[in-house]
Design an enzyme around this catalytic site. Structure first.
Site, short mmCIF file in Angstrom:
data_model
loop_
_atom_site.label_atom_id
_atom_site.label_comp_id
_atom_site.label_asym_id
_atom_site.label_seq_id
_atom_site.Cartn_x
_atom_site.Cartn_y
_atom_site.Cartn_z
N GLU A 14 1.76 6.33 9.07
CA GLU A 14 0.84 7.11 9.90
C GLU A 14 0.96 6.76 11.39
O GLU A 14 0.57 7.56 12.24
CB GLU A 14 -0.60 6.94 9.41
CG GLU A 14 -0.81 7.65 8.08
CD GLU A 14 -2.12 7.34 7.41
OE1 GLU A 14 -2.60 8.19 6.64
OE2 GLU A 14 -2.68 6.24 7.60
N ASP A 198 -2.38 16.12 -0.38
CA ASP A 198 -2.56 16.41 -1.81
C ASP A 198 -3.90 17.10 -2.01
O ASP A 198 -4.68 17.21 -1.08
CB ASP A 198 -2.51 15.10 -2.62
CG ASP A 198 -3.58 14.12 -2.15
OD1 ASP A 198 -3.27 13.28 -1.29
OD2 ASP A 198 -4.73 14.23 -2.60
N1 SAH Z 1 0.85 5.21 -2.05
C1 SAH Z 1 0.09 4.14 -1.49
C2 SAH Z 1 -1.38 4.28 -1.74
C3 SAH Z 1 -1.99 5.44 -1.00
S1 SAH Z 1 -3.74 5.45 -1.04
C4 SAH Z 1 0.64 2.83 -2.04
O1 SAH Z 1 1.08 2.78 -3.17
O2 SAH Z 1 0.60 1.84 -1.31
C5 SAH Z 1 -4.06 6.97 -0.20
C6 SAH Z 1 -4.07 6.91 1.32
O3 SAH Z 1 -4.02 8.22 1.85
C7 SAH Z 1 -5.36 6.33 1.89
O4 SAH Z 1 -5.10 5.71 3.12
C8 SAH Z 1 -6.27 7.57 2.07
O5 SAH Z 1 -7.00 7.54 3.27
C9 SAH Z 1 -5.33 8.76 2.05
N2 SAH Z 1 -5.51 9.75 0.96
C10 SAH Z 1 -4.67 10.79 0.77
N3 SAH Z 1 -5.01 11.48 -0.34
C11 SAH Z 1 -6.09 10.85 -0.88
C12 SAH Z 1 -6.86 11.07 -2.06
N4 SAH Z 1 -6.59 12.05 -2.91
N5 SAH Z 1 -7.90 10.22 -2.32
C13 SAH Z 1 -8.18 9.22 -1.45
N6 SAH Z 1 -7.45 8.95 -0.35
C14 SAH Z 1 -6.41 9.75 -0.04
#
Ligand code: SAH
Length: 232
Positions: A14, A198
């Site tokens: 980001e 998403d």
């Molecule tokens: N793929 C990452 C985890 C991502 S968590 C890993 O394995 O390390 C999701 C991140 O994107 C968070 O920072 C949140 O703010 C945002 N986000 C995007 N979609 C989201 C969703 N469906 N629910 C919660 N947060 C979401």
């Protein structure tokens, strides 16, 4: 007080587009995190990603303000869509934010509320106006709406629908609500921008993995345009 702008994200992807654009910056290690300082468009910036979730984002926002002297804060990142009008890549700016996993409803309080706090923390009106100006210039649709924050990756329609009904939210993520509490308490004007990665449904993790980088870039580009305008 000198003007200094904080730009934060939650994940490396980001803020990478921002750092790339800046080229040169000073790096400081603090509280197990890296802070980047640079000047862009005549504005002093401090940039960092916090790591995921409300606790890390609270720490980073507070540090940017208290240690690095930030006087305004912009958040750039990705989010899950709650409002079905929002598709992958679309931009949403928070009008206000709430914590969907904050629950002392057993005492008759609404979800997202604790005594002496606010169920919804509003973002800065002037920064929202600036964002709409940038959106017009970039010819990009920008939605404004409620963002719900919690320490969970939402990937079921049940939870998403509950958040939609309970908070009238348009999008959800894991950091905005805590950054809002920090900035409100410290009287720092703030702005939270998210590009959809998403739909917070059963396909959310796959969609996130596919679109996170491109959506993060969308959001970062928009925020940089805001910085350019602030610098004028
Ligand atoms: N793929 C990452 C985890 C991502 S968590 C890993 O394995 O390390 C999701 C991140 O994107 C968070 O920072 C949140 O703010 C945002 N986000 C995007 N979609 C989201 C969703 N469906 N629910 C919660 N947060 C979401």
């Amino acid at each position: 007080m000198a003007f200094k702008l904080a730009i934060m994200g939650a994940m490396p992807e980001e803020i990478e587009p921002l750092l790339k654009r800046l080229g040169e910056y000073k790096t400081t290690q603090y509280a197990k995190n890296t802070y980047y300082e640079a000047t862009y468009s005549g504005i002093d910036l401090v940039i960092a990603y916090s790591k995921i979730g409300k606790v890390f984002s609270t720490l980073t926002a507070t540090t940017m303000i208290e240690k690095f002297g930030a006087t305004k804060l912009l958040f750039s990142g990705v989010a899950g869509a709650v409002n079905p009008e929002l598709k992958v890549g679309d931009l949403i700016a928070a009008s206000s934010l709430s914590q969907h996993d904050l629950d002392i409803t057993a005492f008759g309080h609404p979800y997202g509320y604790v005594p002496e706090g606010q169920q919804f923390v509003p973002t800065d009106k002037d920064l929202l106006l600036l964002a709409h100006e940038v959106a017009r210039e970039m010819e990009l649709p920008l939605k404004e709406g409620i963002i719900a924050t919690g320490d969970q990756f939402v990937c079921t329609v049940e939870r998403k629908d509950w958040i939609a009904e309970t908070f009238d939210a348009d999008a959800l993520e894991m950091e905005g609500g805590s950054v809002a509490v920090v900035c409100d308490a410290l009287d720092i004007p703030f702005f939270i921008l998210r590009a959809i990665s998403d739909a917070a449904d059963m396909d959310a993790s796959f969609s996130f993995d596919e679109f996170m980088v491109s959506s993060a870039q969308q959001s970062a580009q928009f925020v940089l345009k805001m910085v350019e305008k602030l610098g004028r």
